[in-house]
Scaffold this active site. Structure first.
Site, PDB file in Angstrom:
ATOM      1  N   LYS A  35       0.846  -1.210   0.000  1.00 23.55           N
ATOM      2  CA  LYS A  35       0.000   0.000   0.000  1.00 23.55           C
ATOM      3  C   LYS A  35       0.876   1.254   0.000  1.00 23.55           C
ATOM      4  CE  LYS A  35      -0.386  -0.298   4.997  1.00 23.55           C
ATOM      5  NZ  LYS A  35      -1.005  -1.102   6.052  1.00 23.55           N
ATOM      6  N   ARG A 130      -9.980  -0.642  15.589  1.00 26.18           N
ATOM      7  CA  ARG A 130      -9.973   0.157  14.370  1.00 26.18           C
ATOM      8  C   ARG A 130     -10.997  -0.497  13.444  1.00 26.18           C
ATOM      9  NH1 ARG A 130      -4.426   1.137  11.102  1.00 26.18           N
ATOM     10  NH2 ARG A 130      -4.774  -1.081  10.689  1.00 26.18           N
ATOM     11  N   TYR A 255      16.250  30.291   7.266  1.00 30.27           N
ATOM     12  CA  TYR A 255      15.006  30.957   7.687  1.00 30.27           C
ATOM     13  C   TYR A 255      14.919  31.006   9.211  1.00 30.27           C
ATOM     14  CZ  TYR A 255      12.894  30.583   3.033  1.00 30.27           C
ATOM     15  OH  TYR A 255      12.604  30.701   1.716  1.00 30.27           O
ATOM     16  N   MET A 303      12.444  24.222   1.485  1.00 37.40           N
ATOM     17  CA  MET A 303      11.731  23.371   0.526  1.00 37.40           C
ATOM     18  C   MET A 303      12.669  22.513  -0.318  1.00 37.40           C
ATOM     19  SD  MET A 303       8.839  24.449  -2.251  1.00 37.40           S
ATOM     20  CE  MET A 303       7.820  25.276  -1.034  1.00 37.40           C
TER      21      MET A 303
HETATM   22  C1  LIG Z   1      -0.108  -2.026   6.652  1.00 38.02           C
HETATM   23  C2  LIG Z   1      -0.588  -3.320   7.142  1.00 38.02           C
HETATM   24  C3  LIG Z   1       0.316  -4.345   7.459  1.00 38.02           C
HETATM   25  C4  LIG Z   1       1.816  -4.184   7.417  1.00 38.02           C
HETATM   26  O1  LIG Z   1       2.260  -3.522   8.578  1.00 38.02           O
HETATM   27  P1  LIG Z   1       3.829  -3.305   8.853  1.00 38.02           P
HETATM   28  O2  LIG Z   1       3.883  -2.766  10.215  1.00 38.02           O
HETATM   29  O3  LIG Z   1       4.276  -2.304   7.822  1.00 38.02           O
HETATM   30  O4  LIG Z   1       4.466  -4.616   8.668  1.00 38.02           O
HETATM   31  C5  LIG Z   1      -0.214  -5.568   7.823  1.00 38.02           C
HETATM   32  N1  LIG Z   1      -1.551  -5.772   7.906  1.00 38.02           N
HETATM   33  C6  LIG Z   1      -2.438  -4.800   7.624  1.00 38.02           C
HETATM   34  C7  LIG Z   1      -3.896  -5.078   7.726  1.00 38.02           C
HETATM   35  C8  LIG Z   1      -1.986  -3.547   7.245  1.00 38.02           C
HETATM   36  O5  LIG Z   1      -2.869  -2.575   6.972  1.00 38.02           O
END
Ligand SMILES: *Cc1c(COP(=O)(O)O)cnc(C)c1O
Length: 367
Positions: A35, A130, A255, A303
């Site tokens: 992701k 969650r 800055y 930046m």
């Molecule tokens: C993002 C995610 C993971 C991976 O988590 P890491 O801490 O990056 O290994 C695993 N399971 C779910 C459901 C996730 O959303």
């Protein structure tokens, strides 16, 4: 001419880290989590390098579509499932797997007529609060999935841990106990472990592990770095010195004019800043490598540039290499300096940067 700031992606390191997952969880299958553009590394190149994973996990249909468009044919799991009924036809035609965490998704599936049934993962909330069904609603949700014509047999079961990055926490033990109790009565493959649990909690490995951060060579824990677990960092953020100037004692730099030279000294300017995704809060004192030597940031990044203290690097010249993070400068340390986690920094790496791949681009294993 191109700006010297660039991201270097080491595909061999990515493959090596997957093999570490296999060593740590030899009996589990691996759902490699891709992701957020593979945590900023580029989803297509990551999928190519991780061709021997058993499945890929993504957050949304767009990411899954990107994988299919790139020729990835292996299982792709939508970790938050469908967001609406409008997504179901495409989910079905792309052959995606879906996580079902809420009753509204059961309603969607029951009123849909899909050309081919989707494989589903039922998500149980064992305490993180969650996503997921309450433990006492899980059995009925599981039965609805089993009876739904749009869903393939038999649903798998998963949960997510809130405190896996704090090994030994009582909460994790309780989550495992709750999951075991619920799943004990139901058939189907199970999945619990993210990176932290893969590294520290063999009891959580189950049938499928879901590594994200560790694949990219980074530690999910509050201290230490991935190297302690035999992981290799995949990403480096590199640039060059574009200016070196001798400043006088008391001269302010950058800055805000908050930082002043404590003595007459050389100050370098590096072509990298928060516009590239370097965290602005990693300010004075944050270590960086200049010509292979330890140096430190002065003031806040702007930046496109940041200033570095060259008192320990007398040989530095304009054009010399700077590593903001990478092999010699763990991103875990940058995250701690910035008061954040490496996840956020990796996801924030800006797409305007040049991405350079190291290592063999093509895996021999099919995608
Ligand atoms: C993002 C995610 C993971 C991976 O988590 P890491 O801490 O990056 O290994 C695993 N399971 C779910 C459901 C996730 O959303």
């Amino acid at each position: 001419m191109t700006r010297p700031a660039r991201v270097v992606i080491d595909l061999d390191a990515l493959r090596h880290n997957l093999s570490r997952v296999r060593e740590l969880a030899p009996r589990a299958r691996v759902m490699a989590i891709l992701k957020a553009d593979a945590y900023g590394h580029g989803i297509e190149r990551a999928a190519r390098a991780l061709g021997s994973a058993n499945a890929f996990g993504v957050a949304c249909l767009e990411e899954a579509q990107q994988l299919r468009d790139a020729g990835v044919r292996k299982p792709v799991v939508l970790l938050e499932g469908p967001y609406s009924g409008a997504e179901l036809p495409l989910i079905s035609s792309l052959g995606l797997e879906i996580v079902i965490h809420h009753a509204f998704q059961l309603d969607l599936l029951e009123s849909a007529r899909l050309s081919r049934p989707a494989k589903a993962w039922l998500k149980v909330d064992t305490g993180m609060h969650r996503l997921g069904f309450d433990p006492d609603r899980t059995a009925s949700a599981w039965r609805r999935l089993l009876e739904c014509e749009s869903v393939a047999r038999s649903p798998r079961l998963m949960t997510h841990l809130a405190l896996a990055n704090q090994p030994g926490s009582a909460m994790t033990g309780e989550q495992l106990r709750v999951f075991d109790q619920i799943c004990g009565k139901l058939p189907g493959e199970r999945s619990i472990a993210n990176s932290a649990a893969i590294l520290s909690l063999p009891a959580s490995h189950a049938d499928w592990v879901r590594p994200g951060l560790m694949l990219y060579g980074v530690s999910p824990f509050d201290s230490g770095t991935g190297a302690e677990y035999g992981l290799q960092p995949v990403m480096a953020l590199q640039s060059e010195l574009i200016s070196i100037r001798r400043l006088r004692r008391g001269d302010p730099v950058g800055y805000g004019a908050n930082w002043r030279c404590p003595e007459d000294m050389d100050v370098g300017v590096v072509a990298a800043g928060y516009g590239d995704g370097f965290p602005r809060h990693a300010s004075t004192g944050t270590p960086v490598m200049v010509c292979g030597r330890q140096s430190a940031i002065i003031g806040f990044a702007s930046m496109d540039m940041l200033a570095v203290d060259l008192r320990g690097v007398p040989q530095a010249r304009v054009g010399d290499a700077v590593e903001l993070w990478g092999e010699a400068r763990p991103i875990e340390d940058i995250a701690r300096s910035a008061g954040t986690v490496p996840y956020e920094i990796l996801c924030g790496v800006h797409k305007r940067l040049r991405f350079v791949e190291h290592g063999e681009a093509q895996d021999t294993v099919s995608m």
